[in-house]
Scaffold this active site. Structure first.
Site, short mmCIF file in Angstrom:
data_model
loop_
_atom_site.label_atom_id
_atom_site.label_comp_id
_atom_site.label_asym_id
_atom_site.label_seq_id
_atom_site.Cartn_x
_atom_site.Cartn_y
_atom_site.Cartn_z
N SER A 101 0.58 -1.56 -0.20
CA SER A 101 0.35 0.13 0.02
C SER A 101 1.03 1.09 0.18
O SER A 101 1.65 1.22 -1.01
CB SER A 101 -0.86 -0.13 1.42
OG SER A 101 -1.43 1.29 1.16
N ASP A 242 -2.33 6.51 -3.41
CA ASP A 242 -0.79 5.93 -3.09
C ASP A 242 -0.33 4.63 -3.74
O ASP A 242 -0.64 4.29 -4.94
CB ASP A 242 -1.32 5.36 -1.05
CG ASP A 242 -2.41 3.81 -1.47
OD1 ASP A 242 -3.45 4.27 -3.06
OD2 ASP A 242 -2.86 3.22 -0.76
N ASP A 246 -5.52 2.56 -3.63
CA ASP A 246 -6.93 2.32 -3.12
C ASP A 246 -7.33 2.88 -1.76
O ASP A 246 -8.20 3.61 -1.04
CB ASP A 246 -6.79 0.75 -2.68
CG ASP A 246 -5.92 0.72 -0.97
OD1 ASP A 246 -4.62 1.66 -0.85
OD2 ASP A 246 -6.03 -0.24 -0.34
#
Length: 450
Positions: A101, A242, A246
């Protein structure tokens, strides 16, 4: 059972530290076995972001899945929400996103999605965890039943068309100058192309991944470069994703950041006006600003709070029948469209509002003034500082001082020996004094237990 591997968002850690080829292979085997149901030929979709370690983990996962008889479809760098969408639309039994992430390149992770595109439940994760610590040799496929792996083309176009269909058919972004920062991550190809196809004048940054620069001084966790670029290019809006796309934050035409709470306010209010809210409520976490709660209440919209983590937001949405939720960090979940947070789709909903109203982003996206919020961390070595009588007394005194004009949130971190103390309220000085008194009491308790 304590969780050794899974956190709030899959398995995540240092590449070749916690996330080793051996672990990835075992995850492929265990998850593959957990999702083999029926006699059909089972298959899994695997996407990834742009980290160097993605190659290593991808190959290890392929070995694991094929060894238990699952076919593997490799889609390469793709946003996490695209992998969730493809898992369902391609009738796969399982979806995997290789990503950490918003973390820097040294880390990586494995996110798993079930056949309907939702992240796995705690029970399924526990089932997989149990298998990770046992020998699976006797459960492997016979030689003639091994899986195959192949790379598939065209999936970028499928996601672009999916994202475009979340907008009214007649809507165009012509006349909008958009700066998009893809964090040198998974969305570096699909999102700029989708914006261009929708008619925007697109300026792209963070679209030159080299395996090492994902999230580095770019993206939603470091929006300074985007703010500067928006001002330099006199753009109408900036969009920062990012590393796995998401989550999203926006930047208005003045170069000011618009966080997830403001996005929830914009979408919640506009969807209510259009009759699109499934119920008069929005789901957020305990970290969302009290200003958001007050604004939504003034619009007749309730704010339901969950623990930190987009999975808990989604669980509450599904349980109670809400279709808008998210986090102040920019995870925005619109369940009418997708089964997980989708930064690009959330940004498109705001762009639609900007075009509809014909007003600058600074006006459209400033729905409330956030209350002063102070967050401090207290590290401890042992014991249970929150059970200390001095700490309990300090918390009670703090709540009396705020007296309904603010709130306190004191919680232990789920990943490290740290207690997080958050306070917010109408008076900044009072909030700071309250937080500091609790931090002092926690520090004394931690020192006494050391």
């Amino acid at each position: 059972m304590s969780r050794r591997y899974f956190g709030t968002d899959g398995i995540r850690g240092r590449a070749n530290g916690l996330i080793t080829p051996e672990l990835a292979l075992k995850v492929g085997q265990a998850a593959g076995l957990a999702f083999q149901r029926g006699e059909h030929r089972h298959r899994v979709v695997i996407g990834k972001d742009t980290r160097l370690s993605g190659y290593m983990i991808e190959n290890a996962l392929v070995a694991g899945f094929t060894s238990v008889g699952m076919d593997v479809l490799l889609v390469g760098p793709m946003p996490t929400p695209a992998v969730a969408m493809l898992t369902k639309s391609m009738r796969a039994d399982l979806g995997v996103m290789i990503s950490a992430s918003h973390n820097l390149f040294e880390d990586n992770g494995i996110k798993l999605f079930g056949p309907l595109g939702y992240k796995l439940s705690d029970d399924v994760e526990k089932q997989i965890e149990l298998m990770l610590d046992e020998s699976l040799d006797k459960k492997l496929a016979q030689s003639a039943s091994l899986g195959r792996a192949r790379r598939i083309d065209g999936v970028h176009d499928r996601y672009i068309e999916f994202a475009k269909r979340t907008l009214p058919r007649e809507l165009s972004l012509e006349g909008l100058r958009v700066v998009i920062d893809c964090a040198n991550g998974a969305a570096y190809k699909v999102v700029p192309e989708a914006l261009w196809e929708l008619g925007a004048d697109v300026i792209s940054i963070g679209v030159e991944p080299d395996g090492f620069n994902i999230n580095k001084e770019c993206g939603s966790t470091a929006p300074q470069a985007l703010c500067a670029k928006v001002r330099e290019m006199r753009a109408d809006i900036g969009i920062a994703l990012d590393g796995d796309a998401d989550r999203v934050i926006l930047v208005d035409e003045r170069g000011h950041v618009v966080d997830g709470d403001q996005l929830l306010a914009v979408i919640g209010q506009s969807w209510k006006e259009d009759g699109r809210l499934a119920k008069p409520g929005v789901v957020a976490t305990v970290m969302s600003n009290l200003g958001l709660e007050r604004f939504l209440a003034s619009e007749g919209i309730a704010l339901l709070r969950t623990p930190v983590g987009d999975r808990y937001v989604l669980e509450q949405m599904l349980k109670e029948g809400y279709n808008v939720g998210g986090e102040s960090s920019g995870h925005i979940i619109l369940s009418d469209f997708n089964t997980t947070g989708d930064g690009f789709v959330a940004a498109l909903q705001v762009l639609a509002m900007v075009q509809k109203l014909g007003r600058p982003v600074s006006e459209v996206c400033r729905r409330f003034d956030p209350l002063p919020q102070i967050l401090k961390n207290v590290r401890y070595r042992s014991g249970r500082p929150l059970d200390d009588s001095g700490v309990i007394s300090a918390i009670q005194d703090g709540e009396k001082r705020l007296n309904g004009h603010g709130r306190l949130l004191i919680r232990p971190s789920g990943t490290e020996p740290v207690i997080r103390v958050m306070g917010e309220g109408d008076n900044h000085d009072v909030v700071e004094e309250v937080v500091d008194s609790i931090v002092d009491a926690l520090g004394n308790a931690a020192a006494a237990a050391a």
